[in-house]
Design an enzyme around this catalytic site. Structure first.
Site, PDB file in Angstrom:
ATOM      1  CG  HIS A 159      28.912  47.910  48.561  1.00  0.00           C
ATOM      2  ND1 HIS A 159      28.515  47.956  49.877  1.00  0.00           N
ATOM      3  CD2 HIS A 159      28.203  48.889  47.927  1.00  0.00           C
ATOM      4  CE1 HIS A 159      27.584  48.893  50.033  1.00  0.00           C
ATOM      5  NE2 HIS A 159      27.393  49.487  48.858  1.00  0.00           N
ATOM      6  CD  GLU A 170      51.638  40.746  50.050  1.00  0.00           C
ATOM      7  OE1 GLU A 170      50.820  39.832  50.191  1.00  0.00           O
ATOM      8  OE2 GLU A 170      52.804  40.544  49.675  1.00  0.00           O
ATOM      9  CB  SER A 174      57.183  32.479  44.505  1.00  0.00           C
ATOM     10  OG  SER A 174      57.199  31.155  44.999  1.00  0.00           O
ATOM     11  CE  LYS A 196      52.156  33.958  43.763  1.00  0.00           C
ATOM     12  NZ  LYS A 196      51.606  33.771  45.109  1.00  0.00           N
TER      13      LYS A 196
END
Ligand code: ARG
Length: 467
Positions: free
Chosen positions: A166, A300, A287, A293
């Site tokens: 979970h 992704e 970024s 970043k």
């Protein structure tokens, strides 16, 4: 030739005998597949060479015509490979583009190539060859991905991390063990690939339009020349089914689903909050506005590619559903789905192999997280069963009280004092502290397939022998 210059467009030179007029522009647009099936040019030419060679061997065409055909086809192959070939939409598809060019190059002998075959068995052959080659490539790429995981697993057989259910801390595991979970998944994907290659290893050519042919062809000869185990056994099935393409897409979907779970874990692990891994510069992006970043874009995109691959499977299943035997033009819609999925899957496997190979494992962060969240509570319960003779259900209850106390005090289980533990159950001794560390916890899980480093090393050795 239908060049559209005469008043009414002339009919197709390949099948236009009974047509007085050429197709409407819209008909031509919906009918043509050359825009995508030109990808099959090498398979088409290889198939035609094998077919012509067999026709001559069987005395169905002359040796001279065969030589002209083979020479012409080889010329066309180099024309296409060097980008000189002009594809024509009026000629519909790759098969007729090649044949029309052959006629220009060698004259009437070209007309003999299509003896004892149809575009129906021709396209089934070309596409099957293409899918088989793609699966062979996929098999190699999966082997590289598995090898990358085996290396990381070996390096980190002892590195502890939290195991989750979970996405809540469950029990400590090793990072090596976690890597080996992916080895199992991609290993099954690879064996699905191998089985699929075996299923589709039958040559369609010679099934002709659907019924076979009266010419004395030798289908075993063409099957052998094209690297198939044997010819297909039913001419109707041969031109009707595309289950080899469906099988490819099903395998690709399952594999992409596995890849997407790994991608998701990499996205989570590389957040500052988790900090379990640091992605290499080669597989991340910055970024344009936030200089601090480092984004896991490749992971992704792998996660997202699963969407289009799964979509392709559903699309082709839907095309094939309810089609009467044998060939229907619907089946022309099989190729783009497969081409697109193959490209996506190749990219996704390659990107994942790179990420897994290059990412930095932050063992300190993993270890710190492994010990938090009362991850050794099960070890305490197991100790009470083993050492104090409690039934597991009672031990579970006692451990629950210890966890509640630790939570109340804001400390870990191992930070409770012996007195505090004895107040919960009198039989607890200081020996219990030996099992409350994460290292002791993972080392104790020596059951077959368990997370103990000794067991993980055995599993790695097993897989090394199977690459
Ligand atoms: N372009 C067609 C396809 O991809 C080739 C087969 C055409 N056969 C036919 N009977 N029209 O399916």
């Amino acid at each position: 030739m239908g060049d559209g210059t005469s008043e009414t467009k002339s009919s197709n030179q390949m099948w236009g005998g009974r047509f007085a007029q050429g197709p409407d522009a819209i008909m031509e647009e919906i009918n043509a597949s050359i825009g995508f099936d030109k990808k099959l040019f090498a398979q088409d030419i290889r198939g035609s060479i094998a077919h012509a060679t067999m026709l001559a061997h069987q005395g169905i065409i002359s040796a001279e015509d065969k030589d002209k055909i083979v020479h012409g086809l080889s010329t066309i192959l180099s024309e296409i490979e060097s980008g000189q070939f002009e594809f024509s939409r009026q000629l519909e598809d790759i098969h007729m583009n090649v044949e029309a060019r052959l006629a220009t190059l060698i004259g009437p002998a070209a007309g003999r190539l299509h003896t004892a075959r149809s575009r129906n068995d021709q396209v089934a052959l070309d596409f099957r060859l293409w899918v088989k080659e793609e699966l062979q490539k996929t098999e190699k790429m999966l082997t590289a991905l598995i090898a990358a995981f085996l290396d990381r697993a070996e390096e980190h057989a002892e590195t502890v991390m939290p195991g989750f259910t979970h996405l809540q801390t469950a029990q400590p595991v090793t990072f090596g063990h976690h890597c080996m979970a992916y080895v199992e998944m991609f290993g099954r994907d690879r064996s699905r690939v191998r089985h699929a290659i075996e299923h589709m290893d039958e040559s369609p050519i010679g099934a002709a339009a659907l019924a076979g042919t009266g010419f004395p062809i030798d289908r075993h000869m063409t099957a052998k020349a094209l690297g198939f185990r044997e010819p297909t056994r039913n001419s109707i099935d041969t031109v009707s089914d595309r289950d080899f393409a469906l099988e490819f897409l099903a395998i690709a979907s399952i594999c992409a689903t596995h890849l997407s779970r790994l991608a998701e874990e990499i996205v989570i692990w590389s957040t500052p909050q988790f900090g379990f891994v640091r992605l290499s510069d080669a597989f991340s992006t910055g970024s344009s506005i936030m200089p601090q970043k480092k984004n896991p874009d490749a992971a992704e995109l792998v996660r997202a590619k699963t969407g289009r691959i799964n979509g392709s499977l559903i699309a082709l299943l839907t095309v094939m559903k309810g089609l009467p035997l044998a060939y229907s033009k619907d089946m022309q819609e099989d190729k783009e789905q497969v081409f697109d999925s193959a490209e996506s899957l190749e990219l996704a496997i390659a990107a994942m192999t790179g990420m897994v190979r290059d990412m930095t494992i932050r063992a300190d962060r993993m270890k710190a997280a492994a010990g938090s969240g009362y991850s050794t509570a099960t070890d305490l319960a197991d100790w009470l069963v083993r050492e104090a003779g409690l039934p597991f259900r009672d031990a579970h209850h006692v451990t629950g009280r210890a966890v509640a106390l630790a939570e109340q005090k804001g400390c870990e289980l191992a930070e409770l004092s012996l007195e505090e533990l004895q107040a919960i159950h009198a039989d607890i001794t200081d020996k219990v502290f030996d099992v409350l560390t994460v290292e002791a916890s993972v080392a104790s899980r020596t059951s077959f397939g368990g997370t103990a480093p000794s067991e993980v090393k055995k599993q790695i050795a097993w897989w090394r022998g199977r690459n």
